[in-house]
Design an enzyme around this catalytic site. Structure first.
Site, PDB file in Angstrom:
ATOM      1  N   HIS A   1       0.852  -1.197   0.000  1.00  0.00           N
ATOM      2  CA  HIS A   1       0.000   0.000   0.000  1.00  0.00           C
ATOM      3  C   HIS A   1       0.879   1.236   0.000  1.00  0.00           C
ATOM      4  CE1 HIS A   1      -0.128   0.133   4.654  1.00  0.00           C
ATOM      5  NE2 HIS A   1       1.053  -0.130   4.167  1.00  0.00           N
TER       6      HIS A   1
ATOM      7  N   LYS B   1      -7.342   7.128   0.836  1.00  0.00           N
ATOM      8  CA  LYS B   1      -6.299   7.048   1.842  1.00  0.00           C
ATOM      9  C   LYS B   1      -5.482   5.757   1.704  1.00  0.00           C
ATOM     10  CE  LYS B   1      -5.443   8.574   6.448  1.00  0.00           C
ATOM     11  NZ  LYS B   1      -5.947   9.149   7.660  1.00  0.00           N
TER      12      LYS B   1
ATOM     13  N   HIS C   1      13.966   0.405   1.622  1.00  0.00           N
ATOM     14  CA  HIS C   1      13.731   1.122   2.888  1.00  0.00           C
ATOM     15  C   HIS C   1      15.067   1.633   3.455  1.00  0.00           C
ATOM     16  CE1 HIS C   1       9.554   0.948   4.117  1.00  0.00           C
ATOM     17  NE2 HIS C   1       9.468  -0.376   4.050  1.00  0.00           N
TER      18      HIS C   1
ATOM     19  N   ASN D   1       6.857   5.199  14.606  1.00  0.00           N
ATOM     20  CA  ASN D   1       6.452   5.187  16.014  1.00  0.00           C
ATOM     21  C   ASN D   1       7.358   6.155  16.774  1.00  0.00           C
ATOM     22  OD1 ASN D   1       6.236   4.404  18.845  1.00  0.00           O
ATOM     23  ND2 ASN D   1       5.070   2.656  18.108  1.00  0.00           N
TER      24      ASN D   1
ATOM     25  N   ALA E   1       2.077  16.499   8.328  1.00  0.00           N
ATOM     26  CA  ALA E   1       1.984  17.876   7.855  1.00  0.00           C
ATOM     27  C   ALA E   1       3.114  18.661   8.506  1.00  0.00           C
ATOM     28  CB  ALA E   1       0.650  18.479   8.254  1.00  0.00           C
TER      29      ALA E   1
ATOM     30  N   ARG F   1      -6.715  11.449  20.509  1.00  0.00           N
ATOM     31  CA  ARG F   1      -5.610  11.731  19.600  1.00  0.00           C
ATOM     32  C   ARG F   1      -5.039  13.118  19.878  1.00  0.00           C
ATOM     33  NH1 ARG F   1      -6.950   9.500  14.676  1.00  0.00           N
ATOM     34  NH2 ARG F   1      -5.049  10.422  13.869  1.00  0.00           N
TER      35      ARG F   1
ATOM     36  N   ARG G   1       4.619  15.939  20.342  1.00  0.00           N
ATOM     37  CA  ARG G   1       5.380  15.565  19.136  1.00  0.00           C
ATOM     38  C   ARG G   1       5.709  16.846  18.381  1.00  0.00           C
ATOM     39  NH1 ARG G   1       2.232  11.704  15.268  1.00  0.00           N
ATOM     40  NH2 ARG G   1       1.349  13.668  14.622  1.00  0.00           N
TER      41      ARG G   1
ATOM     42  N   ASN H   1      -0.143  22.566  15.185  1.00  0.00           N
ATOM     43  CA  ASN H   1      -0.047  22.169  13.781  1.00  0.00           C
ATOM     44  C   ASN H   1      -0.568  20.753  13.640  1.00  0.00           C
ATOM     45  OD1 ASN H   1       0.838  21.540  11.122  1.00  0.00           O
ATOM     46  ND2 ASN H   1       2.801  20.814  11.945  1.00  0.00           N
ATOM     47  N   THR H   2      -1.611  20.601  12.854  1.00  0.00           N
ATOM     48  CA  THR H   2      -2.078  19.248  12.548  1.00  0.00           C
ATOM     49  C   THR H   2      -2.363  19.194  11.050  1.00  0.00           C
ATOM     50  OG1 THR H   2      -3.622  17.497  13.208  1.00  0.00           O
ATOM     51  CG2 THR H   2      -4.507  19.718  13.095  1.00  0.00           C
TER      52      THR H   2
HETATM   53 FE   LIG Z   1       7.806  -1.908   4.037  1.00  0.00          FE
END
Ligand SMILES: [Fe+2]
Length: 548
Positions: free
Chosen positions: A12, A37, A129, A291, A395, A424, A473, A503-504
């Site tokens: 995805h 999404k 990656h 994470n 963002a 959240r 964060r 900021n979101t």
């Molecule tokens: Fe992956």
């Protein structure tokens, strides 16, 4: 001197990235074009779908056609995947994925007319990656960790890169996978697998890790750079939560337990790797590297002095990594990444035409930052659309919703606009040079990939951005890189004494981040946003009736 298009299409988050003569010039996710999404569902049947809009844009933006490409780098190698069984339905049709990937050159040639299918190269998923981390990070010699759900047959890679060459020191084969374990818990808690893992991370702060001993028995490192994940019957720990059902403390306890065990395992893996390399720095990629709580633990308690995380650490970033890896293999001097603002942008004239088409009243203030700071200080919520869109899930001040952090109710207001759960958090943005006055932890933090403790004296001054555990964060804003955003922060401080804004991401529930002006107008029109800053233009909300 090569022109290389990277493609992620296999699971995805389909995406494309363009690297020209070793420089990253464009990168975008297909979801930002299709408004679906994550782009597609990661089932074998969807493997044939390639990010044709993102790829087409990368090329056209730079005046290229598919025939100009020296290589197309596809971030999955079917030769490393298990051979399809004679029974194609076996293992959930997994063999179909391999068959489709083998035909990817043809799918790409049909999506990009004029492309020579023979220029398509397959790059192993975790090599892609890894390259998105070690070739994009500043500096040279670095240790590398890829923390993923799955690639062809592995879930983890540890290595060392020097001079752009990767030496793989360890990997972990499936079925043992930290990413898949976290996904399983995500699904068990009634969230969307392979999508909502960050909700589990946020929920973990509300719980206590009372299942930790059970998880320690099942999930453990093997002393050789890898790990074991034994099957765990999650039903034995907590009954599964139905989608949409209330969240109770047991759910938070399970989230806290798996989060804690993940952090412990990452620390052990990092110590093993550091013992082999002795490097000062480590670069991370793979979905688990999004994470930010675990990243913070690695940065503060781990053996490496610096931790750099690819901002598009999920599978979208493998498009970039595959392109960088291939550019290096073709002899180009690959330059590190300096910004995540690699997506689409529009000129002022084009933006003005969008506003005229929508028949909106707008203004072009001489001091845009000041006008936005005024609105924020007056408790307005601002949709902020500036410059190139961000590559990756965060963002970073190009497609954002901004608000006043001093008011605790602004968390609820923003979560309402976005249709999100109230547990959240939203995040603070702060000028880089002011960040250490307010936050502890890894600074600067331009990509929002770590959490930070908010200093006690500030917790009550910026309550809407302080999570239940006293963390935030943070995104730090570099004045030279982001002068307009810096001016908003300065303007807000002049008006309020607080150099922080909320900021979101600019999007509504279940939708990808806003990318183009139409998305911005739709988002502005469909929620109680007070001001839209679309490039140099401002559109003010015209209330036509009483607020509910
Ligand atoms: Fe992956």
């Amino acid at each position: 001197m090569a022109t290389v298009l990277g493609i992620n299409a296999v699971f995805h988050d389909p995406a494309a990235a363009l690297v020209v003569d070793g420089r990253i010039v464009a990168a975008a996710e297909e979801e930002r074009f299709t408004r679906r999404k994550h782009g597609k569902t990661p089932v074998p049947f969807s493997t044939w779908e390639v990010p044709e809009l993102a790829a087409g844009w990368c090329l056209s933006e730079h005046g290229l056609t598919p025939s100009d490409l020296d290589a197309v780098a596809y971030s999955y190698d079917p030769e490393l995947a298990p051979d399809p069984c004679p029974d194609i339905t076996a293992d959930g049709w997994e063999g179909l994925r391999t068959l489709f990937v083998r035909r990817a050159p043809l799918f790409l040639a049909s999506a990009l007319p004029g492309l020579d299918p023979s220029v398509v190269r397959f790059v192993p998923h975790h090599v892609a990656h890894a390259a998105s981390a070690y070739l994009a990070a500043p500096g040279d010699a670095t240790s590398v960790m890829v923390l993923d759900g799955r690639g062809e047959q592995a879930s983890y890679l540890a290595g060392r890169a020097e001079g752009g060459e990767l030496e793989i020191l360890a990997d972990q084969r499936l079925p043992h996978s930290l990413g898949l374990l976290y996904e399983e818990v995500t699904e068990h808690l009634g969230f969307r697998r392979s999508s909502d893992e960050y909700k589990v991370m946020a929920l973990a702060s509300y719980g206590s890790p009372r299942f930790l001993q059970r998880l320690r028995r099942a999930v453990r490192t093997d002393g050789e750079g890898g790990f074991v994940v034994d099957p765990i019957d999650l039903d034995e720990l907590v009954a599964p939560r139905r989608v949409g059902a209330p969240i109770d403390p047991h759910h938070a306890d399970l989230a806290a337990s798996v989060q804690r065990r993940l952090e412990e395992i990452l620390l052990e893996l990092a110590r093993w790797l550091h013992g082999r390399t002795g490097d000062r720095s480590v670069a991370l990629a793979g979905g688990v590297a999004l994470n930010c709580v675990a990243n913070q633990r690695l940065a503060t308690s781990g053996p490496f002095e610096t931790v750099w995380v690819q901002p598009a650490a999920g599978d979208a970033g493998t498009a970039l990594g595959a392109a960088l890896h291939t550019a290096h293999a073709l002899g180009d001097d690959v330059r590190p990444m300096t910004t995540a603002a690699l997506g689409r942008q529009w000129g002022d004239d084009e933006l003005e035409r969008w506003l005229q088409t929508a028949r909106l009243d707008y203004e072009r203030p001489s001091d845009l930052a000041g006008a936005v700071a005024d609105a924020l200080a007056d408790d307005g919520i601002v949709a902020w659309f500036q410059g190139r869109s961000e590559f990756g899930p965060r963002a970073l001040g190009h497609r954002s919703l901004l608000a006043d952090p001093r008011r605790p109710e602004n968390l609820e207001r923003l979560n309402d606009i976005k249709g999100r759960e109230q547990f959240r958090p939203v995040a603070p943005m702060v000028l880089a040079e002011r960040a250490s006055e307010i936050f502890d932890g890894v600074l600067p933090s331009p990509y929002m990939l770590f959490v930070h403790d908010v200093r006690h004296e500030w917790r009550y001054r910026i309550p809407s951005v302080v999570h239940v555990d006293g963390t935030a964060r943070v995104q730090t804003v570099d004045r030279a890189e982001e002068p307009l955003m810096a001016a908003v922060l300065e303007g807000f401080e002049q008006r309020t004494g607080v150099p922080v804004v909320v900021n979101t991401s600019l999007n509504t529930a279940g939708r990808p981040m806003v990318d183009d002006p139409r998305d911005a107008l739709e988002c502005f029109g469909s929620g109680p946003v007070d001001l839209l800053a679309l490039g140099p233009f401002l559109v003010r909300r015209a209330w036509t009736g009483a607020q509910p």
